[in-house]
Design an enzyme around this catalytic site. Structure first.
Site, PDB file in Angstrom:
ATOM      1  N   ASN A  62       0.448  -1.572  -0.354  1.00  0.00           N
ATOM      2  CA  ASN A  62       0.010   0.212  -0.147  1.00  0.00           C
ATOM      3  C   ASN A  62       0.728   0.928   0.000  1.00  0.00           C
ATOM      4  O   ASN A  62       1.357   1.288   0.377  1.00  0.00           O
ATOM      5  CB  ASN A  62      -1.321   0.632   1.475  1.00  0.00           C
ATOM      6  CG  ASN A  62      -2.167   1.370   0.964  1.00  0.00           C
ATOM      7  OD1 ASN A  62      -1.766   2.032   1.968  1.00  0.00           O
ATOM      8  ND2 ASN A  62      -3.056   1.174   0.200  1.00  0.00           N
ATOM      9  N   TYR A  93      -0.515  10.433   3.734  1.00  0.00           N
ATOM     10  CA  TYR A  93      -0.492  10.433   5.616  1.00  0.00           C
ATOM     11  C   TYR A  93      -0.228  12.074   5.825  1.00  0.00           C
ATOM     12  O   TYR A  93       1.383  11.959   5.620  1.00  0.00           O
ATOM     13  CB  TYR A  93      -0.461   9.514   5.788  1.00  0.00           C
ATOM     14  CG  TYR A  93      -1.144   7.835   5.652  1.00  0.00           C
ATOM     15  CD1 TYR A  93      -2.171   7.913   5.009  1.00  0.00           C
ATOM     16  CD2 TYR A  93      -0.789   6.508   5.301  1.00  0.00           C
ATOM     17  CE1 TYR A  93      -3.170   6.420   4.177  1.00  0.00           C
ATOM     18  CE2 TYR A  93      -0.736   5.983   4.813  1.00  0.00           C
ATOM     19  CZ  TYR A  93      -1.741   5.368   4.055  1.00  0.00           C
ATOM     20  OH  TYR A  93      -2.268   3.922   3.888  1.00  0.00           O
ATOM     21  N   LEU A 100      -6.063   6.763   9.540  1.00  0.00           N
ATOM     22  CA  LEU A 100      -7.685   6.595   9.555  1.00  0.00           C
ATOM     23  C   LEU A 100      -8.222   5.389   9.422  1.00  0.00           C
ATOM     24  O   LEU A 100      -7.248   4.349   8.848  1.00  0.00           O
ATOM     25  CB  LEU A 100      -7.995   7.577   8.690  1.00  0.00           C
ATOM     26  CG  LEU A 100      -8.433   9.356   8.687  1.00  0.00           C
ATOM     27  CD1 LEU A 100      -9.286  10.166   8.109  1.00  0.00           C
ATOM     28  CD2 LEU A 100      -8.338   9.473  10.661  1.00  0.00           C
ATOM     29  N   ASP A 112      -6.132  21.999   9.322  1.00  0.00           N
ATOM     30  CA  ASP A 112      -6.842  21.029   8.266  1.00  0.00           C
ATOM     31  C   ASP A 112      -7.396  21.593   6.974  1.00  0.00           C
ATOM     32  O   ASP A 112      -7.478  22.418   6.663  1.00  0.00           O
ATOM     33  CB  ASP A 112      -7.674  19.688   8.908  1.00  0.00           C
ATOM     34  CG  ASP A 112      -7.322  18.567   7.886  1.00  0.00           C
ATOM     35  OD1 ASP A 112      -7.153  18.614   7.501  1.00  0.00           O
ATOM     36  OD2 ASP A 112      -7.834  17.407   8.656  1.00  0.00           O
TER      37      ASP A 112
END
Length: 502
Positions: free
Chosen positions: A185, A189, A204, A298
């Protein structure tokens, strides 16, 4: 499907940007604490070029040796170029990606030959293993590791500390499970720097890195991780794409680039890593140790609260001679993630249409955090169709799980034009009849408007023309000028007032 040459590294893409007048080197000293974000934001909002800060300074005013590259994907044109196409080629690329997701058997030899690009793309996913790579010209391991030597930015005044924002985090499942590059993967992030050799991995629970971590933690074993900085555009964008769980981002990058991905063994962890990167941080993530990550600014435009996430012990830093550090910021749109999201939404449209054919177009406004609001344009043929489409988007497609409002409009409305949308809402929607409310549905826990974290309502607004049993009144006729009269007016105005309509 590429119309541009493959970019084997970040440097190849920067050369393309420079050749096309989309690159600017900054010789002034600029601090990685707040200042760099402010400059980046001003240039991005002006649709400006890629910036390379050649003299970054740390928070104490100390000059750092590694230049910082920002605003790489600050325009939709550069995102498309990173995918290997022009903006005009995005629709064809989207159709190609949809065909890769759901291939059908060829209908005869001619059809089979027409699919050669797809076969070539599939062959390009096979990784090419090499023994050495420039990004391992310098290796610092053990006590030599010092993350403070990297120009990691602190973006916003209330951020908890330095934050790595463009990492491609490479993980693999626990040994005994499928363990090939195709099972890896690669995700983008948030990675917080704790000290000279420790970082926090904010993945997450539904993300691939977190799933791999669970497979190691269940055996109480630490997990090998590689944080790749400054990968080529195909790898960067593949890591950000919402690919199916069965598709590896690293192998997909090969298909996207039209070249087999080059991989090299890491120095201190049992992983293969992209050989053409600038910097790689190798290490191990604890099965149990966590630390509070955040708060950080964010994509919502707010600071998210601190939460515990796994800690990574960095075992080695490898990099090129004279490496580049790729960075960005995340904040209220516009930012790079929002711009990338615009392009990705366009790429996803053929796949969405394959499942909900009556959809003509779909827009997720970047200002609405790129996914919180959707405007869907449909070919309406029967009563209740708008509601069925809205429920299908929420129920069939995972990427709409956090979309809190959907507005359905007719085919004569441009879903990217707020004036058109406002007119449809004002003239085709009745607040009592055409608003559909859902309660207690899944929602992004960063949505502070939600009554409960991760749980909120959704609203669907049917702003389409009402037909059949949807109304008991005769519907009005939309006023339109004939094509002949429009052409006459255009010719006359251009002749009488040259340049007026430009």
């Amino acid at each position: 499907m590429r119309t541009l040459p493959p970019y084997l590294s970040l440097r190849h893409f920067l050369k393309w940007c420079e050749d096309n007048g989309q690159f600017k080197a900054v010789s002034d000293p600029v601090s990685v604490r707040h200042q760099m974000t402010a400059v980046h934001r001003a240039v991005l909002e002006a649709h400006g070029p890629v910036l390379q800060f050649n003299h970054p300074m740390d928070a104490r005013g100390r000059r750092l040796d590694i230049p910082v590259v920002v605003n790489l994907f600050g325009t939709t044109g550069r995102v498309a170029a990173g995918l290997g196409v022009s903006l005009e080629g995005l629709d064809e690329l989207g159709a190609f990606l949809a065909a890769l997701r759901a291939p059908v058997p060829p209908d005869g030899l001619r059809d089979a030959l027409s699919r050669w690009p797809m076969l070539k793309a599939a062959l390009a996913t096979r990784p090419k293993l090499i023994r050495t790579a420039p990004m391992q010209d310098v290796v610092r391991s053990g006590a030599e590791v010092d993350l403070s030597a990297l120009p990691v930015q602190t973006h916003w005044p209330d951020d908890a500390g330095p934050l790595v924002t463009w990492p491609v985090v490479v993980t693999r499942p626990y040994p005994g499970e499928p363990d090939t590059v195709s099972s890896y993967n690669a995700g983008v992030y948030r990675v917080q720097v704790l000290d000279r050799n420790r970082m926090i991995m904010r993945w997450l629970p539904h993300r691939g890195g977190a799933a791999h971590h669970r497979s190691w933690a269940q055996r109480n074993e630490k997990m090998p991780v590689a944080v790749v900085l400054g990968a080529n555009p195909a790898t960067l964008l593949s890591a950000a794409l919402p690919l199916p769980e069965t598709v590896s981002e690293l192998t997909f990058a090969g298909a996207l680039n039209g070249q087999r991905p080059r991989m090299v063994p890491a120095k201190t962890v049992p992983l293969l890593v992209p050989a053409d990167a600038e910097i790689v941080l190798e290490g191990w993530v604890s099965p149990t140790e966590t630390a509070p990550e955040g708060p950080f600014g964010d994509h919502t435009g707010y600071y998210n609260p601190a939460e515990p996430f796994p800690v990574m012990q960095v075992s080695a830093v490898t990099h090129r001679e004279n490496p580049l550090y790729l960075s960005t910021y995340t904040g209220r749109p516009p930012d790079e993630p929002a711009i990338i999201g615009e392009v990705f939404n366009r790429l996803a449209l053929p796949t969405i249409r394959a499942q909900i054919p009556e959809i003509r177009d779909l827009w997720l406004p970047p200002a609405a955090c790129s996914y919180r609001i959707a405007i869907v344009c449909i070919d309406k043929r029967y009563p209740g169709q708008a509601r069925r489409v809205m429920m299908a988007l929420w129920g069939m497609l995972p990427q709409f799980s956090y979309t809190k409002m959907i507005v359905a409009v007719d085919a004569d409305i441009d879903p990217r034009n707020w004036d058109d949308i406002a007119w449809a809402l004002a003239t085709r929607m009745d607040s009592a009849r055409d608003v559909m409310m859902l309660e207690n549905t899944a929602m992004d826990y960063l949505d502070f408007a939600s009554p409960q974290p991760g749980l909120a309502g959704k609203m669907g607004i049917d702003a389409t023309t009402k037909i059949g049993s949807e109304t008991s009144r005769e519907w009005g006729t939309v006023m339109q000028t004939s094509d002949a009269d429009i052409a006459f007016a255009d010719e006359l105005v251009d002749r009488l007032i040259p340049g007026l309509r430009q």
